[in-house]
Design an enzyme around this catalytic site. Sequence first.
Site: not given
Length: 309
Positions: A249, A156, A180, A275, A284, A252
């Site tokens: 992004h 990211r 995150k 994730h 994706y 990625r």
Amino acid sequence: MKPPTIPLPSDLQNPLNRFYEYLRSEKGLSLHTQRNYKQQLETMAGHLVTMGLKDWSQVDSTWVRQLASKGMRDGMKASSLATRLSSLRSFFDFLILRGQLTANPAKGVSAPRKQRTLPKNLDVDEVNQLLEVNEDDPLAIRDRALMELMYGSGLRLAETVSIDVRHLSLSSGEIRVVGKGDKERKVPFSGMAREWVTKWLKVRASIANADEPALFVSKLGGRISHRSVQKRLAEWGQKQSVASHISPHKLRHSFATHMLESSQNLRAVQELLGHENISTTQIYTHLDFQHLADVYDKAHPRAKKKEEK
């Protein structure tokens, strides 16, 4: 939608200030998330004042639905409205934790389901075209190392910018990144990413301030900003004559798409991307349907064609 300029009563503002401090000191949320929460909550508090409320204990599910309806009338995107309601739920949970409320009036109110769109990716030829940067200028070397790493490891933007030199292990080909929710993970980097990061480290000292820990620095010597990375990637896309707009992004997503197409290993790609839920990784996947059909025909016992005698 701009927040109202009307000052908030202390019974509304003081609990918000305590919540902001809680987010900063105890939850450890990123500054970006903290700013989003504050913006959304201040906006909603202003609307509540115009609706005649003076204390958070007066808010019930009806008021929350009215706030959500107003957001929809004002043209808010479903994703923005979801963020708004999420911040409100978190705030009310905080008030319950502090004994100021007994129930969360925002719990049963949900935003309209947003349509999950597939982000566009670069094809392999476009990636190769973008990364054919062979200039000797230290900033160009930095940018290629940065792009090679983002595409090579699926990082990211925030993860890339926050990498310190000490987080790298060139010998083992690993980087420690914080994703995150402040979740830490190790990601591999090798090949061209490793080669160009090594080249960048050799010239980094000519730009970086003496005490700067960041791997990627700006021409002023400090940690490079999110905006600078976005701007530089867009500029390199134009300079390298890539038809698609280049963004962090997109690199990625291209990493995720190309890894999935090559490996068919959704769980491994989930781990690489950091994730928490595999459903996030699944957006994706836009693998060729014919490939899936071929796999089905070959693998499923009731799909196999009988051999001709």
